[in-house]
Design a protein around this motif. Structure first.
Motif, short mmCIF file in Angstrom:
data_model
loop_
_atom_site.label_atom_id
_atom_site.label_comp_id
_atom_site.label_asym_id
_atom_site.label_seq_id
_atom_site.Cartn_x
_atom_site.Cartn_y
_atom_site.Cartn_z
N THR A 168 -2.21 18.83 0.73
CA THR A 168 -2.27 19.95 -0.21
C THR A 168 -3.70 20.38 -0.52
N ARG A 169 -4.68 19.54 -0.26
CA ARG A 169 -6.03 19.88 -0.68
C ARG A 169 -7.07 19.80 0.43
N GLY A 170 -6.62 20.06 1.65
CA GLY A 170 -7.60 20.19 2.72
C GLY A 170 -8.22 18.88 3.19
N GLY A 171 -7.39 17.90 3.47
CA GLY A 171 -7.91 16.65 4.04
C GLY A 171 -8.40 16.85 5.46
N ARG A 172 -9.09 15.88 5.99
CA ARG A 172 -9.56 15.98 7.38
C ARG A 172 -8.64 15.18 8.29
N PHE A 173 -7.85 15.89 9.08
CA PHE A 173 -6.83 15.27 9.92
C PHE A 173 -6.91 15.76 11.36
N PRO A 174 -7.99 15.44 12.08
CA PRO A 174 -8.15 15.99 13.44
C PRO A 174 -7.04 15.62 14.41
N LEU B 69 -4.98 8.02 9.18
CA LEU B 69 -3.83 8.56 8.45
C LEU B 69 -3.25 9.73 9.24
N ASP B 70 -4.13 10.47 9.92
CA ASP B 70 -3.65 11.62 10.70
C ASP B 70 -2.80 11.19 11.89
N ARG B 71 -3.13 10.03 12.45
CA ARG B 71 -2.29 9.55 13.56
C ARG B 71 -0.90 9.22 13.09
N ALA B 72 -0.84 8.63 11.91
CA ALA B 72 0.47 8.32 11.33
C ALA B 72 1.27 9.60 11.12
N LEU B 73 0.62 10.63 10.56
CA LEU B 73 1.30 11.90 10.32
C LEU B 73 1.80 12.52 11.61
N GLN B 74 0.97 12.47 12.63
CA GLN B 74 1.34 13.06 13.90
C GLN B 74 2.62 12.42 14.45
N PHE B 75 2.68 11.11 14.37
CA PHE B 75 3.87 10.42 14.88
C PHE B 75 5.09 10.70 14.00
N LEU B 76 4.87 10.73 12.68
CA LEU B 76 6.01 10.83 11.77
C LEU B 76 6.61 12.23 11.68
N ILE B 77 5.76 13.27 11.68
CA ILE B 77 6.33 14.62 11.52
C ILE B 77 5.77 15.66 12.49
N GLY B 78 4.79 15.27 13.33
CA GLY B 78 4.17 16.24 14.23
C GLY B 78 5.18 17.03 15.05
N GLY C 232 0.78 -1.23 0.00
CA GLY C 232 0.00 0.00 0.00
C GLY C 232 0.81 1.28 0.00
N LYS C 233 2.08 1.23 -0.44
CA LYS C 233 2.95 2.40 -0.42
C LYS C 233 2.44 3.51 -1.33
N THR C 234 2.14 3.16 -2.57
CA THR C 234 1.71 4.17 -3.54
C THR C 234 0.44 4.87 -3.07
N VAL C 235 -0.51 4.09 -2.58
CA VAL C 235 -1.78 4.65 -2.13
C VAL C 235 -1.54 5.54 -0.90
N PHE C 236 -0.70 5.10 -0.01
CA PHE C 236 -0.40 5.87 1.20
C PHE C 236 0.19 7.25 0.85
N ILE C 237 1.20 7.26 0.01
CA ILE C 237 1.85 8.54 -0.32
C ILE C 237 0.89 9.46 -1.07
N THR C 238 0.15 8.87 -1.99
CA THR C 238 -0.79 9.69 -2.76
C THR C 238 -1.82 10.33 -1.82
N ALA C 239 -2.35 9.55 -0.89
CA ALA C 239 -3.38 10.06 0.02
C ALA C 239 -2.80 11.12 0.96
N LEU C 240 -1.58 10.88 1.41
CA LEU C 240 -0.93 11.83 2.32
C LEU C 240 -0.76 13.20 1.63
N ILE C 241 -0.25 13.17 0.41
CA ILE C 241 -0.02 14.43 -0.29
C ILE C 241 -1.35 15.10 -0.64
N HIS C 242 -2.28 14.31 -1.09
CA HIS C 242 -3.60 14.85 -1.44
C HIS C 242 -4.20 15.54 -0.21
N GLY C 243 -4.16 14.87 0.92
CA GLY C 243 -4.73 15.42 2.14
C GLY C 243 -4.06 16.72 2.55
#
Ligand SMILES: Nc1nc2c(ncn2[C@@H]2O[C@H](COP(=O)(O)OP(=O)(O)O)[C@@H](O)[C@H]2O)c(=O)[nH]1
Ligand SMILES: [Mg+2]
Length: 487
Positions: free
Chosen positions: A55-61, A474-483, A42-53
């Motif tokens: 750059t385009r206003g994803g929901r990441f509470p 996905l937001d939890r992953a982001l928080q851990f990785l770069i928060g 799921g690497k390609t899907v993960f990166i695509t979703a992360l960037i999409h979110g």
């Protein structure tokens, strides 16, 4: 331990690069995020979703800097590494969002640069550069080869291939191996044949058992641009571990190519990519492994131990005298959690946590902070209660991809179906003991069901706003990785 000239030259190059990276990141804070996992994890899907979110206003509470409004903007910038293909983000998004198809699979490394303008908690405006590197997990598992001779590697690979479940898959290769004499004259045809049968065996292990550990050389499964070259045309031989290969022998030839593989493939990967990463996410298709039974789970555990070992090897290799890989956070993520009802998301996480903990014991790993998460980068399903008799069962709704079949029915890609994925056990140990018999997987009319591949979701536009891709955690992953880098 003897230092060879290659090692020393390598060291010098690494440290020059390290200095450059350091100077650069001083003025321009940069995080290099590695995204890895076996093919189809799921690497390609993960990166695509992360960037999409981003750059385009994803929901990441749960991604604090974003949820609190401190991120002003995220934008793509030209990919900085000239020798690495750019991650084909635009194409992948088009496929996902407009065609509602999953992106085509990719087999090589790729990279993308995202620049995030944000406000520090103290109010100052700052910019963080996020370089995202997508590379096959198969390549990562090559790192242990750096410290192994051809003879050691041969012995280990052979022993492994004789274990009960693998022996069957290795039979054709074993047959051919019996006809080879390592001391005999070198022979290109024998090497070609042996390498092919050995690669077939590795592929069968991966495909049938979801095993990713202990399957090097990784390029035999993911050749990238090297398919067919001599550095990829070798295989283990039945030779003594401490013996010396006679000049001109098949053994000497295999040994030379094995060393070439390390020089041409493994060291450059280590130097140019792995050693430069700051953060790492390892994606795992854990559900597929659970469904395949307890052996696959033990393989998965060994795989994770192998991966953790790679991070350790990265630190202890002689190269680290001058240059230490700097990965300080590793996130293990079970992907495709949208195949489960949300009641099971925490359980999936608990099982992964348990698996990683066992693996960490085996790998004697200490170094980076490790966390786990169960996520769906793109959520393809919705949840519903569906009545069956007098019961109401928690189920998931999704549109099976066209051509998917279940119970004799072939789906057209438009019809939505309800499925009961079944629950994961509350106690992770049940999985390890082998008392768990896989997810039940039934369709609404209680028919046979394996994991259906669902189409990506249909996005609904609300007013003028660009529709966001739904996700799970996905937001939890982001928080851990770069928060922490956006404080
Ligand atoms: N339902 C669902 N399927 C996913 C998700 N991520 C990946 N997949 C499936 O897994 C396949 C492989 O994903 P991909 O990102 O190409 O894997 P890669 O080889 O690691 O890059 C896709 O084609 C999808 O079918 C997800 O978040 N949800
Ligand atoms: Mg990919």
């Amino acid at each position: 331990m003897a230092f060879s000239l290659t090692d020393i030259v390598e060291e010098a190059r690494l440290s020059a690069r390290a200095l450059w990276d350091y100077g650069d990141s001083f003025f321009n804070p940069t995080v290099r995020l590695g995204v890895t996992g076996l093919s189809r994890a799921g690497k390609t899907v993960f990166i695509t979703a992360l960037i999409h979110g981003l750059t385009r206003g994803g929901r990441f509470p749960v991604f604090e800097p974003y949820a609190s409004g401190r991120i002003a903007r995220a934008r793509l910038e030209p990919q900085p590494d000239d020798a690495v293909p750019r991650f084909d983000y635009e194409n992948h998004v088009r496929t996902l969002v407009e065609e509602r198809r999953w992106p085509n699979s990719t087999t090589d490394i790729s990279e993308l640069r995202l620049v995030i303008d944000y406000q520090r908690q103290n109010g100052a405006d700052r910019t963080l550069t996020l370089d995202i590197v997508d590379y096959p997990g198969e390549w990562l598992l090559d790192l242990p080869l750096l410290s192994k001779s051809f003879e050691q590697w041969s012995a280990e690979s052979l022993a492994l291939s004789r274990e009960p479940l693998r022996a069957e898959l290795a039979a054709p290769w074993h047959e051919h191996l019996k006809t080879l004499d390592g001391d005999g004259r070198e022979n290109e045809q024998a090497a070609l044949r042996s390498a092919k049968l050995f690669a077939d065996y590795l592929r069968a292990c991966r495909d049938e058992r979801f095993a990713m550990s202990l399957l090097p050389p990784g390029r035999f499964l993911m050749p990238g641009s090297l398919a067919g070259s001599p550095a990829l045309t070798f295989a283990p031989l039945e030779v003594p571990i401490d013996g010396t290969a006679p000049d001109g022998s098949l053994w000497a030839m295999m040994r030379r190519r094995y060393e070439a593989y390390k020089d041409v493939v493994v060291r450059p990967f280590f130097r140019d990519h792995f050693a430069r990463l700051d953060r790492q996410i390892v994606l795992v298709d854990a559900l597929a492994a659970f469904n395949a039974g307890p052996e696959a789970l033990h393989d998965l555990e060994a795989a994770l131990a192998g991966i953790l070992d790679c991070f350790r090897i990265g630190r202890s290799t002689i190269m680290s005298a001058l240059f230490r890989p700097r990965i300080d956070r590793i996130l293990f993520a079970a992907t495709k959690a949208d195949h489960l009802h949300h009641q099971s998301h925490d359980r999936l996480e608990a099982i992964l946590r348990r698996t990683v903990a066992k693996a960490a014991d085996r790998a004697e790993y200490a170094g980076a902070a490790i966390d786990v998460v169960a996520l769906a980068a793109v959520r393809a399903t919705r949840e519903a209660q569906v009545a069956r008799g007098r019961e109401k069962l928690p189920s998931i709704l999704g549109t099976p991809a066209p051509g998917e079949t279940a119970n004799g029915e072939t789906f057209d890609g438009e019809t939505e179906v309800a499925t009961f994925p079944g629950d994961l056990p509350v106690d992770p140990e049940e999985l390890f003991r082998g008392t768990f018999r896989g997810l039940s997987g039934a369709t609404a009319d209680n028919a046979d069901y394996r994991f259906l591949r669902f189409r990506p979701p249909k996005l609904v536009r609300e007013g003028d706003e660009e529709p966001a891709l739904p996700h799970i955690r996905l937001d939890r992953a982001l928080q851990f990785l770069i928060g922490d880098r956006l404080q």
